[in-house]
Enzyme design. Structure first.
Site, short mmCIF file in Angstrom:
data_model
loop_
_atom_site.label_atom_id
_atom_site.label_comp_id
_atom_site.label_asym_id
_atom_site.label_seq_id
_atom_site.Cartn_x
_atom_site.Cartn_y
_atom_site.Cartn_z
N HIS A 1 8.81 -12.67 62.78
CA HIS A 1 9.71 -12.70 61.61
C HIS A 1 10.61 -13.93 61.70
CE1 HIS A 1 12.24 -10.99 64.81
NE2 HIS A 1 13.27 -11.48 64.15
N ASP B 1 14.80 -14.86 60.81
CA ASP B 1 16.05 -14.13 60.57
C ASP B 1 16.62 -14.54 59.21
OD1 ASP B 1 15.70 -13.04 63.07
OD2 ASP B 1 17.18 -14.31 64.06
N HIS C 1 9.66 -16.09 65.04
CA HIS C 1 9.67 -15.66 66.44
C HIS C 1 9.29 -14.19 66.57
CE1 HIS C 1 13.68 -15.12 64.63
NE2 HIS C 1 13.86 -14.11 65.48
N ARG D 1 13.69 -4.48 78.85
CA ARG D 1 14.35 -5.72 78.44
C ARG D 1 15.38 -5.42 77.35
NH1 ARG D 1 13.06 -9.68 74.35
NH2 ARG D 1 14.07 -11.65 74.91
C1 LIG Z 1 22.02 -8.72 58.60
C2 LIG Z 1 20.84 -8.29 58.99
C3 LIG Z 1 19.71 -9.15 59.42
C4 LIG Z 1 18.64 -8.16 59.85
C5 LIG Z 1 18.90 -7.03 58.92
C6 LIG Z 1 20.43 -6.87 59.05
O1 LIG Z 1 20.97 -6.06 58.05
C7 LIG Z 1 20.78 -6.29 60.41
C8 LIG Z 1 19.62 -6.37 61.40
C9 LIG Z 1 18.88 -7.68 61.32
C10 LIG Z 1 17.48 -7.57 61.94
C11 LIG Z 1 17.46 -7.74 63.47
C12 LIG Z 1 16.00 -7.61 63.96
C13 LIG Z 1 15.01 -8.44 63.12
C14 LIG Z 1 15.28 -8.23 61.61
C15 LIG Z 1 14.21 -8.93 60.76
C16 LIG Z 1 15.42 -6.75 61.33
O2 LIG Z 1 14.56 -5.97 61.00
O3 LIG Z 1 16.77 -6.39 61.51
C17 LIG Z 1 16.70 -8.69 61.29
C18 LIG Z 1 17.16 -8.66 59.83
C19 LIG Z 1 16.97 -10.00 59.15
O4 LIG Z 1 17.35 -11.04 59.72
O5 LIG Z 1 16.40 -9.99 58.06
O1 LIG Z 2 14.47 -9.74 71.62
C1 LIG Z 2 14.34 -10.92 71.29
O2 LIG Z 2 14.18 -11.82 72.11
C2 LIG Z 2 14.32 -11.30 69.82
C3 LIG Z 2 15.26 -10.47 68.97
C4 LIG Z 2 15.25 -10.89 67.54
O3 LIG Z 2 14.45 -11.69 67.13
C5 LIG Z 2 16.26 -10.35 66.60
O4 LIG Z 2 17.06 -9.46 66.96
O5 LIG Z 2 16.27 -10.80 65.43
FE LIG Z 3 15.01 -12.38 65.10
#
Ligand SMILES: C=C1C[C@]23C[C@@]1(O)CC[C@H]2[C@@]12CCC[C@@](C)(C(=O)O1)[C@H]2[C@@H]3C(=O)O
Ligand SMILES: O=C(O)CCC(=O)C(=O)O
Ligand SMILES: [Fe+2]
Length: 370
Positions: free
Chosen positions: A229, A231, A286, A296
């Site tokens: 994905h 961010d 990533h 982890r």
């Molecule tokens: C602000 C945000 C980005 C995120 C969705 C969220 O509301 C909070 C969690 C974030 C996260 C972390 C893990 C990967 C990700 C793709 C997910 O599913 O939750 C990201 C979201 C994002 O960056 O789109």
């Molecule tokens: O665990 C990791 O190294 C990546 C975590 C991550 O990509 C995320 O929280 O958006």
């Molecule tokens: Fe991420």
């Protein structure tokens, strides 16, 4: 209030937690629900690419701004040393995360994320876009964690809240500094970004804190910790502790491991900085892999603009030869779009295809033009 808006971004796209009672920590054999077929074969590492290392940048280096700009263009990710975040704060927050995930399942579900909410305990939101489940658990904090901390530790929640508050404060400062260095390297200054002050600690600025926990896995070759994905942020500051697992997709190279470097923080360029920079900076794709013997923990600080500010390519980076590539969108709207379209979210706000061409890291079929 802005953090409330961020929490509401998923209202129209509720997400239901699959397999509510499955405790990954006690499973001895990989269930079919978690068995990915092509985890390792997709984007094979290319011969000669294993010498490529994610850039390591010293924040005290007098050329830090140029180095950060270059890394943001070419990789979209770098490891940051001498960032001034104390070792003890990093240790404390890591311990707080481990304490959280070691709670019994039924306790963690008391702080479960609601289907239309953004904060609390649960699997990654992007899970719904994949046929298989990921080998991980998550806990998201937006604003104050008080309500959820009370549910997790009714007698003893204050310590967790204090550590989170300290961490958020320090991360906000660092994220603001990094944002200005990244923008500065493109010739952008305070006059060009009305919604941010000189520290980037803007009023109503928004961020989420995401704890990820990847239990040791009986069949790591066929499991996926966190699926590929990008961010949805301006930038993300990742503390990945000392266990390897993070990989980034490098054009022409395949998946490259980001080795844990003691004391370093990993900085990712997110989708919104890619938009602001009109495609100049790479929103890095990533994923996180798991391993057989070690649990982890990683902790991501997901930094964005005030959730109601319209983000669009910065006017200084737009001209006749470089038309704006994206339409204006707020962070809150973008998160909603991501919840609906996931990997196609960026494409859905794209106005035109660049002349000189860049690779959309989310678009598997993207072709370079120009
Ligand atoms: C602000 C945000 C980005 C995120 C969705 C969220 O509301 C909070 C969690 C974030 C996260 C972390 C893990 C990967 C990700 C793709 C997910 O599913 O939750 C990201 C979201 C994002 O960056 O789109
Ligand atoms: O665990 C990791 O190294 C990546 C975590 C991550 O990509 C995320 O929280 O958006
Ligand atoms: Fe991420």
């Amino acid at each position: 209030m802005p953090s409330k808006l961020l929490s509401q971004a998923f209202r129209s796209h509720p997400f239901h937690h699959p397999h509510k009672n499955l405790d990954l920590n006690s499973i001895k054999e990989l269930p079919d629900s978690h068995a990915w077929t092509s985890v390792r074969d997709e984007h094979h590492s290319v011969e000669g690419c294993n010498v490529e290392l994610v850039p390591i940048i010293d924040l005290n280096n007098k050329n830090a701004m140029e180095l950060i700009g270059h890394a943001s263009k070419t990789w979209g990710i770098f490891q940051l040393v001498n960032h001034n975040i104390s070792k003890s704060l990093l240790e404390d927050i890591e311990l707080a995360g481990k304490r959280l995930f070691s709670l019994p399942m039924q306790q963690k579900f008391k702080a479960g994320r609601s289907p239309d909410g953004a904060s609390g305990y649960g699997v990654a939101r992007i899970s719904s876009f994949f046929p298989k489940l990921m080998w991980s658990e998550g806990f998201t904090v937006i604003g104050s964690p008080l309500e959820h901390a009370r549910q997790l530790w009714p007698q003893d929640f204050q310590n967790f809240c204090d550590i989170i508050e300290d961490y958020q404060k320090e991360m906000k400062k660092l994220a603001g500094k990094l944002m200005w260095l990244m923008l500065g390297s493109l010739g952008i200054n305070e006059e060009d970004v009305k919604w941010a002050d000189n520290k980037g600690e803007f009023e109503g600025g928004c961020a989420a804190l995401q704890f990820n926990y990847y239990p040791a896995c009986p069949d790591p070759e066929r499991a996926m910790g966190l699926a590929p994905h990008t961010d949805s942020t301006i930038l993300t500051i990742l503390h990945q502790s000392n266990i390897s697992g993070l990989q980034v997709l490098r054009e022409g190279c395949g998946w490259v491991t980001v080795p844990p470097l003691p004391g370093a923080l990993v900085i990712h360029v997110g989708d919104l900085l890619h938009i602001l920079s009109n495609g100049l900076y790479t929103n890095v794709r990533h994923r996180a892999m798991v391993n057989r013997t070690q649990h982890r923990l990683s902790l991501a600080y997901l930094y964005g603009p005030p959730s109601t500010v319209k983000i669009s390519p910065l006017p200084k980076l737009v001209d006749h030869f470089h038309p704006p590539l994206y339409r204006p969108i707020t962070w809150s709207e973008y998160l909603g779009t991501k919840a609906k379209h996931f990997d196609k979210a960026l494409k859905s706000v794209r106005l035109c295809v660049p002349r000189n061409g860049f690779i959309d890291t989310n678009d598997q079929n993207s072709v370079q033009v120009g």
